[in-house]
Enzyme design. Structure first.
Site, PDB file in Angstrom:
ATOM      1  N   ASP A   1      -1.887   3.240   7.740  1.00  0.00           N
ATOM      2  CA  ASP A   1      -3.060   3.481   6.765  1.00  0.00           C
ATOM      3  C   ASP A   1      -3.063   2.231   6.017  1.00  0.00           C
ATOM      4  OD1 ASP A   1      -5.054   4.668   5.739  1.00  0.00           O
ATOM      5  OD2 ASP A   1      -3.709   5.329   3.809  1.00  0.00           O
TER       6      ASP A   1
ATOM      7  N   LYS B   1      10.555   0.957   7.598  1.00  0.00           N
ATOM      8  CA  LYS B   1      11.670   0.754   6.620  1.00  0.00           C
ATOM      9  C   LYS B   1      12.896   1.202   7.118  1.00  0.00           C
ATOM     10  CE  LYS B   1      11.208  -0.561   2.753  1.00  0.00           C
ATOM     11  NZ  LYS B   1      11.478  -1.851   2.306  1.00  0.00           N
TER      12      LYS B   1
ATOM     13  N   ASP C   1      -5.848  -1.275   6.590  1.00  0.00           N
ATOM     14  CA  ASP C   1      -6.596  -1.647   5.286  1.00  0.00           C
ATOM     15  C   ASP C   1      -6.525  -3.259   4.905  1.00  0.00           C
ATOM     16  OD1 ASP C   1      -7.880   0.698   4.976  1.00  0.00           O
ATOM     17  OD2 ASP C   1      -7.983   0.715   2.795  1.00  0.00           O
TER      18      ASP C   1
ATOM     19  N   TYR D   1       2.028  12.395   6.853  1.00  0.00           N
ATOM     20  CA  TYR D   1       0.554  13.151   6.656  1.00  0.00           C
ATOM     21  C   TYR D   1       0.646  14.836   6.997  1.00  0.00           C
ATOM     22  CZ  TYR D   1      -2.345   9.206   5.791  1.00  0.00           C
ATOM     23  OH  TYR D   1      -3.181   8.031   5.350  1.00  0.00           O
TER      24      TYR D   1
ATOM     25  N   ASP E   1       7.357  -3.806   4.711  1.00  0.00           N
ATOM     26  CA  ASP E   1       6.888  -4.466   3.161  1.00  0.00           C
ATOM     27  C   ASP E   1       6.981  -5.988   3.627  1.00  0.00           C
ATOM     28  OD1 ASP E   1       9.649  -4.716   3.639  1.00  0.00           O
ATOM     29  OD2 ASP E   1      10.203  -4.800   1.318  1.00  0.00           O
TER      30      ASP E   1
END
Ligand code: IPM
Ligand code: MG
Length: 371
Positions: free
Chosen positions: A252, A195, A256, A144, A228
């Site tokens: 983020d 990751k 959600d 970001y 993931d």
């Protein structure tokens, strides 16, 4: 009681102002019934600030935010401001600047399933009944904010877009320690997600979290997961999680996902916290996880629960009013248990209501709970 609790209201865009109006009503109620008084000022952020001042966050509003004990934000963004010539003139840039300048590195996003809403989820009731997860998202670093960033023209006529994922030791350690501290007050389990199999910044994340855990938090159960796999596990068996700590971008996305498991984005609150100062006070911003929902803005249809629950988090984390926070949370739960539903969580046999009527019902419930 003197009005020394400084609260800055930034309703923003879309449904922001109408859901924030319900918080105002709760504040007035607290003043009247509980003699707890807040010193509330209001400002503009996002598209509303662009329209008035040509920028999504003025320096004056930023100064107000820095001077406040807490900021309550509604939502930013909308199609009207979607096509900026300058990327930094997007409504979202105002929110990102607030997060960065206030140093709000720890974003707490609880995903809890209220019993009354078990059937609102797209997942099977047995998978999500009683779910109570806390996602701790790093909020002022990573892709970001990483440099270099931008879009450039290449000599061969192509264009190239660049963003940089970057984390330092201290950025990782401070957010991980927030997660460990929270876990100690909950079920004492942290899952750290990155990751590390493809990204050096992910590998560093894993190494630093492991080190901090060994040094200071070995009483907490720690597991590492690739993000993931984490996304998959959240759908498969969400109740295996207690606290999840992860970077800005994965946080983020995963928040959600976790939010939707609870039935509606309209239910999920968040707190963004900075480092504690010498007196133990932290800069803080509270906002619903949902966005500005321009399609239903101004129609008195939006669900104010996420924003009211965000205010409950403000009572708890910024104003040390844990009992009042619990009362407000209980009022929301009871109203839902009584069958009131805004459109986003409507179900057969329930009573569909507007934003205002949801607010009315919650105020009535507050009256009952405090009498
Ligand atoms: C969120 C939002 C923001 C983000 C946007 C509005 C900039 O999606 O708070 O999750 O990406 O952080
Ligand atoms: Mg988001």
């Amino acid at each position: 009681m003197p009005a020394n609790k400084k609260l800055l209201f930034l309703p923003g865009d879309g449904i922001g102002p109408e859901v924030m109006r319900q918080v105002r009503r709760v504040i007035d109620w607290m003043d009247r019934k509980r003699k707890v008084t807040f010193d509330v000022t209001e400002g503009l952020v996002g598209g509303a600030a662009i329209d008035a001042h040509g920028t999504p966050l003025t320096d004056a509003t930023l100064a107000d935010a820095l001077a406040a004990d807490a900021v309550m934000l509604g939502a930013v963004g909308g199609p009207k401001w979607d096509n900026p010539s300058d990327y930094m003139k997007r409504p979202e840039a105002g929110l990102l600047r607030l997060r960065k300048e206030l140093g709000l590195f720890a974003n707490l996003r609880p995903a809890t399933v209220f019993d009354a809403l078990v059937d609102a989820s797209t997942l099977k009731p047995e998978i999500i009944k009683g779910l109570d997860i806390m996602i701790v998202r790093e909020l002022t670093g990573g892709v970001y904010f990483g440099e270099p960033r931008g879009i450039e023209d290449l000599p061969n006529g192509e264009r190239r877009g660049v963003n940089t994922q970057v984390y330092t030791t201290s950025e990782i350690r401070r957010v991980a320690s927030v997660a460990f501290e929270l876990a100690r007050k909950r079920s004492n389990k942290v899952h750290s997600m990155e990751k590390a199999n493809v990204m050096e910044s992910g590998l560093l994340w894993r190494q630093e979290v492991t080190k901090l855990h060994q040094e200071q938090y070995s009483d907490v159960t720690l597991e590492h997961m690739y993000a993931d796999n984490g996304a998959m596990q959240l759908l498969k068996n969400p109740k295996q999680f207690d606290v999840i700590v992860t970077d800005n971008l994965f946080g983020d996305i995963l928040s959600d996902e976790a939010a939707m498991m609870t039935g509606s984005l309209g239910m999920l609150p968040s707190a963004s916290l900075g480092a504690a100062d010498a007196n133990g006070n932290r800069k803080a911003l509270y906002e619903p996880v949902h966005g500005s929902a321009p399609d239903i803005a101004g129609k008195d249809l939006a669900n104010p629960c996420a924003t009211l629950l965000s205010f409950a988090m403000a009572l708890r984390y910024s104003f040390n009013l844990d009992d009042d926070a619990k009362t407000l949370e209980k009022a929301v739960q009871n109203v839902l248990a009584g069958g009131m539903r805004t459109a986003d969580i409507m179900a057969p046999g329930m009573a569909r209501c507007s934003t205002t009527v949801m607010g009315d019902s919650i105020l009535r419930e507050l009256d009952k709970l405090s009498s």
